[in-house]
Scaffold this active site. Structure first.
Site, PDB file in Angstrom:
ATOM      1  CG  ASP A  46     -10.517  18.369 -57.266  1.00 53.84           C
ATOM      2  OD1 ASP A  46     -11.164  17.595 -57.978  1.00 53.84           O
ATOM      3  OD2 ASP A  46      -9.534  17.998 -56.582  1.00 53.84           O
ATOM      4  CE  LYS A  76      -9.708  14.433 -56.588  1.00 53.95           C
ATOM      5  NZ  LYS A  76      -9.514  15.593 -55.706  1.00 53.95           N
ATOM      6  CG  HIS A 109      -7.900  10.118 -54.536  1.00 50.76           C
ATOM      7  ND1 HIS A 109      -7.866  10.963 -53.456  1.00 50.76           N
ATOM      8  CD2 HIS A 109      -7.037  10.648 -55.433  1.00 50.76           C
ATOM      9  CE1 HIS A 109      -7.016  11.945 -53.695  1.00 50.76           C
ATOM     10  NE2 HIS A 109      -6.506  11.778 -54.887  1.00 50.76           N
TER      11      HIS A 109
END
Length: 274
Positions: A46, A76, A109
Site C-alpha cells: 500500500d 491513492k 485519499h
C-alpha cells in the site's frame, strides 16, 4: 511461507487481509523495505502519491521476480489532484512511477469536503475501472456523510474505505455502514503508531498468549474482518507482524479490547482536512 487469508471485495476481487504499508518511508529506503516484506511473504503493498515513494515500490516489485497476478498494489489520489481530468492525469503519473500497467486498488485519499471534488474524482476512477486500469476502486478517510454523498449518482460502490482504525479508535458507526453497503474496512495506523501498545489489557493478552502487543492488536483486526496494513522498516518486526495466523483471541478477549475505544486519533479528522 505464511498463507495470508484474503477478503473478497464487492466486485469479486480478492485482497490479502494483511498487507504492507509504506507511509513515511523515504523513497530511497522503500525498495529495501518492500523487498524485505515480499521476502517475508507479504503480497499486498500500500502506497500513495503523497508518500513520494511509488517509484521505490515499483523498483522492488520489478526486481522481485514475483508474478504480477500474485501481487496486490494499492495507491491513492492526492487531494491537490482531485477533479475529473486532474484525477486521470494523476493516475497516469502514479502508474508510470510504479512501472505498472494497472493497479489493484485505487483510492481517493481524503474527501476534502470543503473542496467538494470527490464526486468528480470518482467519475474519473469509474472510467479507469471500465478501462481495466484499476481492478477495484475505493476511498480513504470517508465519513458516513461523505460515503452517502459519493453514492448519490455513482455507478460503482467503493470496494474499500481505508480509515484510521485501532483499539483506541474503533469507528463502530462507520464499520456498521460499511457492512450495510458491502464496503470492506481497511485499517491504517492499525497500531495507533504504538500509542495503544502499552494499554494494560493489550499487554496482559500479549503475556497470556506469548505474543507481542502488536501481534495481539493485529489479531484483533483480523478477527473483526478488517484488512490491515501495518508499517515497519525493521526486518524482524516486518516478519513478526505476519506471524499472527496461528492463534486466536476468545470472544471474551475481543470484548476486553472493545472496551479500549476512546476516540484516539493519530491523524487528522476527515471532516476538517481540506
Amino acid at each position: 511461507m505464511t498463507a495470508i487469508p484474503t477478503v473478497t471485495l464487492n466486485n469479486g476481487v480478492e485482497i490479502p487481509q494483511l498487507g504492507f504499508g509504506v507511509f513515511q518511508v523515504p523513497d530511497a529506503e522503500t525498495a529495501t523495505a518492500v523487498t524485505t516484506a515480499l521476502d517475508a511473504g507479504y503480497r499486498a503493498i500500500d502506497t500513495a502519491a503523497v508518500y513520494g515513494n511509488e517509484a521505490g515500490v515499483g523498483k522492488a516489485l520489478a526486481a522481485s521476480g514475483i508474478a504480477r497476478e500474485e501481487l496486490f498494489v494499492t495507491t491513492k489520489l492526492w487531494n491537490a489532484d482531485q477533479g475529473y481530468d486532474a484525477t486521470l492525469r494523476a493516475f497516469d503519473a502514479g502508474l508510470d512511477a510504479l512501472g505498472l500497467t494497472h493497479v489493484d486498488l485505487y483510492l481517493i485519499h481524503w474527501p476534502t469536503p470543503a473542496r467538494d471534488l470527490y464526486r468528480e474524482s470518482w467519475k474519473a476512477i469509474e472510467r479507469l475501472v471500465a478501462d481495466g486500469r484499476v481492478r477495484a476502486a475505493g476511498v480513504s478517510n470517508f465519513q458516513p456523510a461523505h460515503l452517502r454523498r459519493l453514492l448519490d449518482g455513482a455507478s460503482i460502490v467503493p470496494a474499500v474505505n481505508q480509515i484510521e482504525l485501532h483499539p483506541g479508535l474503533q469507528q463502530a458507526e462507520l464499520r456498521a455502514l460499511h457492512a450495510e453497503l458491502g464496503i470492506a474496512t481497511e485499517a491504517w495506523s492499525p497500531l495507533a503508531q504504538g500509542a495503544v501498545l502499552g494499554d494494560e489489557a493489550i499487554v496482559a493478552l500479549a503475556e497470556r498468549h506469548g505474543r507481542t502487543p502488536a501481534q495481539i492488536v493485529l489479531r484483533w483486526h483480523l478477527q473483526l474482518g478488517n484488512v490491515v496494513i501495518p508499517k515497519s522498516v525493521t526486518p524482524h518486526r516486518v516478519r513478526e507482524n505476519l506471524d499472527v495466523f496461528d492463534f486466536t483471541l476468545s470472544d471474551a478477549e475481543m470484548t476486553d479490547l472493545a472496551a479500549l475505544d476512546r476516540g484516539l486519533r493519530t491523524g487528522p479528522h476527515p471532516d476538517s482536512l481540506n
